[in-house]
Design a protein around this motif. Structure first.
Motif, short mmCIF file in Angstrom:
data_model
loop_
_atom_site.label_atom_id
_atom_site.label_comp_id
_atom_site.label_asym_id
_atom_site.label_seq_id
_atom_site.Cartn_x
_atom_site.Cartn_y
_atom_site.Cartn_z
N GLU A 346 1.14 -1.14 0.10
CA GLU A 346 0.05 -0.15 -0.12
C GLU A 346 0.86 1.33 0.14
O GLU A 346 0.30 2.60 -0.15
N TYR A 347 1.92 0.69 0.37
CA TYR A 347 3.07 2.30 -0.05
C TYR A 347 2.65 3.35 -1.29
O TYR A 347 2.44 4.47 -0.90
N PRO A 348 2.57 2.80 -2.05
CA PRO A 348 2.24 3.98 -3.33
C PRO A 348 1.37 5.19 -2.80
O PRO A 348 1.01 6.17 -3.40
N VAL A 349 0.07 3.97 -2.52
CA VAL A 349 -0.92 4.91 -2.30
C VAL A 349 -0.81 5.77 -1.48
O VAL A 349 -1.66 7.15 -1.30
N LEU A 350 -0.51 5.37 -0.15
CA LEU A 350 0.07 5.94 0.94
C LEU A 350 0.73 7.01 0.37
O LEU A 350 0.01 8.55 1.11
N ALA A 351 1.40 6.58 0.36
CA ALA A 351 2.70 7.94 -0.24
C ALA A 351 1.56 9.18 -0.97
O ALA A 351 2.01 10.32 -0.82
N VAL A 352 0.17 8.61 -1.88
CA VAL A 352 0.18 10.31 -2.84
C VAL A 352 -0.70 10.72 -1.98
O VAL A 352 -1.01 11.53 -1.22
N ALA A 353 -0.88 10.15 -0.22
CA ALA A 353 -2.10 11.12 0.20
C ALA A 353 -1.19 11.27 1.61
O ALA A 353 -1.45 12.54 1.81
N CYS A 354 -0.04 11.04 1.29
CA CYS A 354 1.29 12.04 2.06
C CYS A 354 1.43 12.97 1.50
O CYS A 354 1.49 14.63 2.08
N ALA A 355 0.86 13.59 -0.16
CA ALA A 355 1.53 13.87 -0.75
C ALA A 355 0.63 15.63 -0.45
O ALA A 355 0.84 16.63 -0.81
N ALA A 356 -1.07 15.45 -0.48
CA ALA A 356 -2.18 15.60 0.02
C ALA A 356 -2.23 16.31 1.05
O ALA A 356 -3.04 17.14 1.45
N ALA A 357 -1.70 15.53 2.16
CA ALA A 357 -1.55 16.05 3.65
C ALA A 357 -1.05 17.27 4.05
O ALA A 357 0.09 18.13 3.05
N ALA A 358 -0.84 17.56 4.83
CA ALA A 358 -0.24 18.92 5.65
C ALA A 358 1.00 18.46 6.70
O ALA A 358 0.57 18.18 6.99
N GLY A 359 1.96 19.16 5.60
CA GLY A 359 2.95 18.57 6.35
C GLY A 359 4.02 16.82 5.78
O GLY A 359 3.95 16.63 4.57
N THR A 360 5.59 17.82 6.90
CA THR A 360 6.18 16.28 6.48
C THR A 360 5.25 14.90 7.11
O THR A 360 5.20 14.32 7.96
N SER A 361 5.67 14.43 5.61
CA SER A 361 5.84 12.63 6.01
C SER A 361 7.25 11.67 5.98
O SER A 361 7.61 11.95 4.42
N ARG A 362 7.53 10.85 6.83
CA ARG A 362 8.14 9.87 6.98
C ARG A 362 8.30 8.41 6.94
O ARG A 362 7.28 7.65 8.07
N LEU A 363 7.99 7.81 5.59
CA LEU A 363 8.00 6.14 5.65
C LEU A 363 9.62 5.68 5.49
O LEU A 363 9.53 5.32 4.35
N ARG A 364 8.73 5.02 7.08
CA ARG A 364 11.03 3.87 7.08
C ARG A 364 10.80 2.63 6.24
O ARG A 364 9.49 1.91 6.67
N GLY A 365 11.76 1.82 6.32
CA GLY A 365 11.56 0.60 6.09
C GLY A 365 11.58 0.08 5.14
O GLY A 365 11.24 -1.23 5.20
N LEU A 366 11.66 0.88 3.62
CA LEU A 366 11.15 0.71 2.47
C LEU A 366 11.48 -0.45 1.19
O LEU A 366 12.17 -0.60 0.20
N GLU A 367 13.26 -1.10 1.85
CA GLU A 367 13.60 -1.88 1.38
C GLU A 367 13.00 -3.32 -0.36
O GLU A 367 13.10 -3.35 -0.65
N GLU A 368 12.36 -3.74 0.59
CA GLU A 368 11.10 -4.62 0.28
C GLU A 368 10.09 -4.36 -1.27
O GLU A 368 10.26 -4.79 -2.25
N LEU A 369 10.68 -3.00 -1.44
CA LEU A 369 9.45 -2.25 -2.30
C LEU A 369 10.37 -2.56 -3.90
O LEU A 369 9.85 -2.30 -4.88
N ARG A 370 11.76 -2.04 -2.98
CA ARG A 370 12.86 -2.63 -4.41
C ARG A 370 13.06 -3.59 -5.25
O ARG A 370 13.36 -3.88 -6.39
N VAL A 371 11.71 -5.04 -4.96
CA VAL A 371 11.57 -6.46 -5.11
C VAL A 371 10.51 -6.76 -5.59
O VAL A 371 10.27 -7.29 -5.87
N LYS A 372 9.98 -5.44 -5.21
CA LYS A 372 8.23 -5.62 -6.33
C LYS A 372 8.34 -6.14 -7.48
O LYS A 372 9.38 -5.81 -8.31
N GLU A 373 6.86 -5.80 -8.04
CA GLU A 373 6.53 -5.64 -9.37
C GLU A 373 7.26 -4.95 -10.35
O GLU A 373 8.31 -4.86 -11.74
N SER A 374 7.93 -3.71 -9.98
CA SER A 374 8.78 -2.40 -10.54
C SER A 374 9.52 -2.70 -8.85
O SER A 374 9.27 -3.29 -7.87
N ASP A 375 10.89 -1.81 -9.31
CA ASP A 375 11.30 -1.19 -8.26
C ASP A 375 10.03 -0.12 -7.53
O ASP A 375 10.16 1.08 -8.25
#
Length: 465
Positions: A346-375
């Motif tokens: 769900e991190y890609p769509v969460l990142a969209v929500a974070c871009a629409a939010a007010a303030g800074t978001s930090r999403l930690r520990g995402l190394e597993e995302l590098r080996v999904k359907e794409s990087d």
């Protein structure tokens, strides 16, 4: 492989077919013309659907599966289990019937097993094939052939199976299975439900106890379904919050009906869209609420999102409920790395929500995302940057500077990644300027009917870009 064997039944989706075989399906997504409203049920959980077909094929007797996700990824699993000797039928009323072969009784496939775009199917099936005494070959589409399999084949080699692959452990993969498998004791170096599940599936046909340690708990659908079909499985939690799973080999699995809940990973897309499109209110029915899958819901609540659970219940051994979602302002969030396994898709769509939010978001520990359907880490960064958001990567963390609104106006390269395509659609529905998505064909692998479902809520999609 013995060429004298009779051919397997024709697959539901031939290897040359599927959404990725033809021309791309671009889509131009403009802001929703009004609030999103209505009640819907998203398709069945993909993780549970794969497992339901596999376990039913390994069980003795006839299993009936309700609510199965009928996307291409899962249909590839159905084809594979047919090729291995199970009888798998889709019935007219949407139910599926599987007549299993029993542990250790699958047959050698007459042809290459084409797993399409599904990493889950390929990795879990590798565990099954490793402990059957025949040779098999798996391949997939261009995306899957680029994804690493060594994280699975290395621990599975301890059973006595042998593997041959392309450089880097990539598909096509030849598996020389063993009929006298040794049980494995393995500590996961990274949190991965797929690796854990592959080892447990291999352990079903090994004499003795298979043991898997996971320092960070991952989704436990495999453990739940093993118990559901009658395996002797025990889970212990250590002082640090990790888990040790022990499975007794060579059980008799007995056919048990399965009810597949609505996929929380698929629910994420209409859910986030409803949070971002002003005035929206939707009800998502029958969503899976397994604690190992609800990290996104927790995070969105921390951001100030309105999510209300109704009619919580248990179906087929899994907790489910209805989810009421209402639009409202969101604020930035700091997501701990320990939460990543419960929301990795769900991190890609969460990142969209974070871009629409007010303030800074930090999403930690995402190394597993590098080996999904794409990087997915790089792809998500590109998705946001091309649509006016400020985002950067710091090690394995993604940092998003929320502007309180989405600009849009960019073209998104989906890179054969269904979740990236749906995230781009969500962004476009809430952005000031239209977003062009280069290809939406791959959405069908996990969410058949995504565009009509979103249109039923008022999205007004369907315009080619």
């Amino acid at each position: 492989m013995d060429p004298s064997r009779p051919a397997s039944p024709q697959p539901a989706v031939p290897p040359a077919a599927g959404p990725h075989a033809g021309a791309p399906r671009p889509l131009l997504v403009s802001a929703a013309p009004g609030p999103l409203q209505g009640e819907v049920r998203v398709p069945g959980d993909k993780s549970i659907s794969h497992r339901a077909l596999m376990f039913a094929a390994l069980a003795e007797g006839v299993t009936r599966v309700e609510g199965l996700l009928e996307g291409e990824d899962v249909l590839r699993t159905a084809d594979a289990m047919r090729a291995l000797g199970a009888r798998v039928e889709g019935l007219e009323n949407g139910s599926w019937r599987v007549e299993g072969r029993g542990i250790g009784r699958l047959q050698e496939p007459a042809d290459v097993l084409d797993m399409g775009n599904s990493g889950t199917a390929a990795r879990l099936l590798a565990g099954i094939l490793a402990t059957h005494g025949f040779t098999s070959v798996m391949t997939g589409d261009g995306s899957l052939r680029g994804r690493p399999m060594r994280r699975v084949t290395e621990p599975l080699a301890a059973t006595g199976a042998r593997f041959a692959s392309r450089a880097g452990g990539r598909l096509p993969l030849c598996i020389e299975g063993t009929g006298e498998a040794r049980p494995v004791s393995y500590r996961l170096p990274v949190a991965s439900a797929q690796v854990k599940s592959a080892i447990l599936l291999a352990g079903l046909n090994a004499r003795g106890e298979t043991r898997v340690e996971e320092p960070v708990p991952t989704r436990d659908h495999t453990e739940n379904m093993l118990r559901h079909f009658g395996a002797a499985l025990f889970v212990e939690t250590d002082a640090a919050g990790g888990r040790v799973i022990r499975l007794q080999g060579r059980p008799t699995l007995s056919a048990r009906d399965v009810s597949v809940p609505a996929d929380p990973s698929s629910a994420a897309f209409p859910l986030v869209a409803a949070l971002l499109v002003p005035g929206s209110e939707i009800l998502l029915r029958g969503v899976g609420l397994n604690p190992s899958r609800t990290g996104l819901f927790t995070t969105l609540r921390e951001m100030g999102g309105f999510l209300e659970l109704r009619d919580e219940r248990v179906e087929g051994g899994e907790p489910v409920g209805d989810l009421l979602v209402r639009a409202g302002a969101l604020r930035g969030v700091d997501v701990p790395a320990a939460r990543a396994p419960s929301m990795i898709d769900e991190y890609p769509v969460l990142a969209v929500a974070c871009a629409a939010a007010a303030g800074t978001s930090r999403l930690r520990g995402l190394e597993e995302l590098r080996v999904k359907e794409s990087d997915r880490l790089a792809s998500t960064v590109a998705l946001l940057e091309r649509n006016g958001a400020q985002v950067r990567v710091d090690g394995n963390d993604m940092i998003v500077e929320g502007a309180g609104a989405l600009r849009g106006g960019g073209t998104v390269e989906t890179r054969m990644d269904h979740r990236l395509a749906m995230s781009a659609v969500v962004l476009g529905l809430a952005a000031r300027e239209p977003v062009r998505v280069d290809d939406t064909a791959f959405i069908e692998t996990s969410f058949p009917g995504f565009v009509p479902l979103m249109d039923s809520l008022g999205a007004d999609l369907g315009r080619e870009g």
